[in-house]
Write a protein that holds these residues in place. Structure first.
Motif, PDB file in Angstrom:
ATOM      1  N   GLY A   1       1.569  -6.421  -7.333  1.00  0.00           N
ATOM      2  CA  GLY A   1       1.212  -5.809  -6.059  1.00  0.00           C
ATOM      3  C   GLY A   1       1.791  -4.444  -5.823  1.00  0.00           C
ATOM      4  O   GLY A   1       1.588  -3.856  -4.746  1.00  0.00           O
TER       5      GLY A   1
ATOM      6  N   PRO B   1       2.029  -0.610  -5.564  1.00  0.00           N
ATOM      7  CA  PRO B   1       0.989   0.422  -5.470  1.00  0.00           C
ATOM      8  C   PRO B   1       1.090   1.398  -6.640  1.00  0.00           C
ATOM      9  O   PRO B   1       2.114   1.468  -7.327  1.00  0.00           O
TER      10      PRO B   1
ATOM     11  N   ASP C   1      -3.536   4.648  -5.653  1.00  0.00           N
ATOM     12  CA  ASP C   1      -3.571   4.465  -4.201  1.00  0.00           C
ATOM     13  C   ASP C   1      -3.227   5.749  -3.462  1.00  0.00           C
ATOM     14  O   ASP C   1      -3.530   5.890  -2.278  1.00  0.00           O
TER      15      ASP C   1
ATOM     16  N   HIS D   1      -1.221   9.333   8.200  1.00  0.00           N
ATOM     17  CA  HIS D   1      -1.409   8.504   7.012  1.00  0.00           C
ATOM     18  C   HIS D   1      -0.045   8.027   6.511  1.00  0.00           C
ATOM     19  O   HIS D   1       0.906   8.816   6.404  1.00  0.00           O
TER      20      HIS D   1
ATOM     21  N   SER E   1       6.314   2.845  -2.012  1.00  0.00           N
ATOM     22  CA  SER E   1       6.016   1.465  -2.364  1.00  0.00           C
ATOM     23  C   SER E   1       5.984   0.595  -1.118  1.00  0.00           C
ATOM     24  O   SER E   1       5.048  -0.197  -0.909  1.00  0.00           O
TER      25      SER E   1
ATOM     26  N   LEU F   1       2.940   1.817   1.392  1.00  0.00           N
ATOM     27  CA  LEU F   1       1.582   1.475   0.952  1.00  0.00           C
ATOM     28  C   LEU F   1       1.364  -0.042   0.932  1.00  0.00           C
ATOM     29  O   LEU F   1       0.253  -0.504   1.186  1.00  0.00           O
ATOM     30  N   ARG F   2       2.395  -0.812   0.642  1.00  0.00           N
ATOM     31  CA  ARG F   2       2.249  -2.268   0.713  1.00  0.00           C
ATOM     32  C   ARG F   2       1.974  -2.699   2.151  1.00  0.00           C
ATOM     33  O   ARG F   2       1.119  -3.564   2.415  1.00  0.00           O
ATOM     34  N   ARG F   3       2.723  -2.125   3.098  1.00  0.00           N
ATOM     35  CA  ARG F   3       2.505  -2.461   4.498  1.00  0.00           C
ATOM     36  C   ARG F   3       1.110  -2.066   4.947  1.00  0.00           C
ATOM     37  O   ARG F   3       0.446  -2.813   5.679  1.00  0.00           O
ATOM     38  N   ALA F   4       0.679  -0.902   4.527  1.00  0.00           N
ATOM     39  CA  ALA F   4      -0.660  -0.434   4.927  1.00  0.00           C
ATOM     40  C   ALA F   4      -1.741  -1.358   4.368  1.00  0.00           C
ATOM     41  O   ALA F   4      -2.762  -1.612   5.025  1.00  0.00           O
ATOM     42  N   ALA F   5      -1.527  -1.860   3.147  1.00  0.00           N
ATOM     43  CA  ALA F   5      -2.515  -2.759   2.543  1.00  0.00           C
ATOM     44  C   ALA F   5      -2.625  -4.066   3.318  1.00  0.00           C
ATOM     45  O   ALA F   5      -3.700  -4.647   3.440  1.00  0.00           O
ATOM     46  N   VAL F   6      -1.480  -4.537   3.838  1.00  0.00           N
ATOM     47  CA  VAL F   6      -1.474  -5.785   4.609  1.00  0.00           C
ATOM     48  C   VAL F   6      -2.206  -5.626   5.931  1.00  0.00           C
ATOM     49  O   VAL F   6      -2.941  -6.502   6.379  1.00  0.00           O
ATOM     50  N   HIS F   7      -2.024  -4.445   6.546  1.00  0.00           N
ATOM     51  CA  HIS F   7      -2.629  -4.207   7.845  1.00  0.00           C
ATOM     52  C   HIS F   7      -4.030  -3.609   7.724  1.00  0.00           C
ATOM     53  O   HIS F   7      -4.714  -3.430   8.689  1.00  0.00           O
TER      54      HIS F   7
END
Length: 473
Positions: free
Chosen positions: A86, A88, A185, A384, A464, A467-473
């Motif tokens: 997972g 990014p 990403d 962003h 890291s 972008l992980r948080r953004a992917a979740v939301h």
């Protein structure tokens, strides 16, 4: 490894201080390679530069390093997987070719024999762009030292092309061909700079460009202006009328449809631009100009960063020698360029220009319009998450300073990466205007170059997480 912010900053700075001498030794070795892509005689040097970088990236720790061939100069690709599920993926872009340079151009020393004077490193490519590419090698190692990791917190990729200073003629084709290998990403471009030594900034976008030549043909040969003047169309007159018709009294471009889709500045963006310590007199001195002129209702910085333009790059036709020659010339030509902003489609602009010219060229004049390859504009929204990661990392490198925002009025291949990879483009550069890109005695401020190292050391972990948080939301 968990550290407080203050201890993390100190850990990175200690690591950099310990490796500073070796880093500069390597950089100066690279700068000695005259990788001038515009001059065929240096083609072997451009290849040698790519091979040198590939070897150094392998030494840095990248497990995958490849020299990618193009129809022109080679590019270098490197990849270092995170190893975490997972994680990014981030692609760093730069270029290893440089502008032509010779001692007789006004250099104080040999442009390809690096010299350190005080805290400045002078050489062609010191800032544009070898220095700013190379700080990523020490930055990723500092990131590993900070975090205790054996691989970066992101899947880290590098693409360093060899033809940027020649207009990147084969870059888009390379990106399209290697789309799957380059998938990311976010894209980090380290071929840019800051407002000044005391005002750290992050660039949020670049304008695109479309350019064309309009050829106008009247009589099959130059003819006598007494015998025929006033009775047949004059291509030089038509050229002048086209130029005169490009703008209205408010300096707005008159081509129908030209402003379609333009992303207007928000109030917040205008306020942020106004925060910059802009001195118009100094700016004019740099421009070697004597007054400002542009679209009504916009400041100078807004005009060059966030508004589209139409410029006459050249106009010619008829007799240009000494004395008079009373003719109607057989031909005339114009060279025009259009800087484009977010929301504009270069192909739509090209169609609009063709329609505009066709409607204005009178009967009896044949015309031909030839467009060059366009460059799309790119813009990253201020909110962003990836941009905010860059801002936070820059702020840590600059001791908590407020990071302000700029844009670039020029154009570059970053837009191709955004367009083909469908990834946001972020700019992380530490060069300053006094570095003299493309000029004699190009230099880089060593303190700022190492700030770039610091920023990237903090960036990969921050990106890291963001972008992980953004992917979740």
């Amino acid at each position: 490894m968990s550290q407080t912010p203050d201890s993390a900053v100190q850990t990175v700075r200690t690591y950099i201080a310990q490796h500073r001498a070796a880093f500069l030794d390597d950089l100066t070795e690279w700068l000695r390679i005259p990788s001038v892509s515009a001059q065929p005689v240096h083609a072997p040097d451009v290849r040698r530069s790519a091979e040198w970088l590939a070897a150094k990236l392998t030494e840095t720790g990248f497990p995958v390093v490849e020299v990618w061939e193009t129809e022109g100069a080679p590019a270098v690709f490197a990849e270092w997987p995170s190893g975490e599920e997972g994680a990014p993926t981030v692609l760093v872009y730069g270029h290893h070719d440089v502008q032509p340079a010779a001692r007789e151009d006004g250099w104080d020393t040999d442009p390809f024999e690096p010299v350190i004077r005080g805290n400045r490193l002078h050489a062609r490519g010191a800032a544009d762009d070898k220095g700013q590419v190379f700080f990523h090698t020490l930055g990723v190692r500092a990131h590993l030292a900070l975090t205790g990791r054996t691989a970066p917190a992101v899947n880290l990729k590098l693409l360093v092309e060899g033809e940027e200073e020649s207009g990147s003629p084969h870059f888009r084709a390379l990106v399209e061909r290697q789309r799957d290998r380059l998938a990311a990403d976010a894209v980090i471009v380290s071929d840019t700079g800051m407002w000044s030594e005391t005002t750290p900034t992050v660039c949020t976008g670049m304008r695109g460009v479309a350019d064309c030549e309009i050829e106008l043909y009247g009589p099959d040969q130059d003819i006598h202006s007494g015998s025929f003047g006033g009775a047949v169309p004059n291509p030089a007159t038509v050229a002048a009328r086209l130029v005169a018709a490009l703008h209205d009294e408010d300096e707005r471009v008159t081509i129908p449809g030209f402003y379609d889709g333009v992303a207007e500045l928000t109030d917040t963006e205008r306020e942020l631009i106004a925060e910059l310590p802009f001195d118009e007199a100094s700016w004019l001195a740099t421009a070697a100009s004597y007054g400002t002129l542009g679209e009504a209702g916009y400041s100078t910085l807004e005009r060059v960063w966030a508004r589209p333009t139409a410029e006459v790059n050249g106009i010619g036709g008829g007799y240009q020698g000494p004395g008079g020659k009373t003719i109607i010339p057989s031909s005339a030509r114009l060279k025009l360029s259009f800087r484009l902003v977010a929301g504009q489609d270069p192909h739509a602009v090209e169609a609009a220009v063709r329609d505009w010219a066709a409607a204005r060229v009178p009967a009896g004049i044949r015309h031909k319009i030839t467009f060059g390859a366009p460059t799309r504009p790119c813009l990253t929204p201020l909110d962003h998450p990836a941009l905010q990661s860059v801002v936070r990392s820059m702020s840590r490198a600059f001791d908590g300073a407020k990071i302000r925002f700029t844009r670039e009025g020029g154009s570059g291949p970053a837009a191709d990466l955004q367009d083909v990879l469908a990834a946001p483009v972020l700019f992380l550069g530490v060069s300053v205007p006094s570095d003299g890109w493309h000029a004699p005695n190009e230099k880089v401020e060593l303190d700022l170059l190492l700030k770039g190292v610091e920023a990237t050391a903090h960036l990969w972990g921050d990106l890291s997480t963001a972008l992980r948080r953004a992917a979740v939301h």
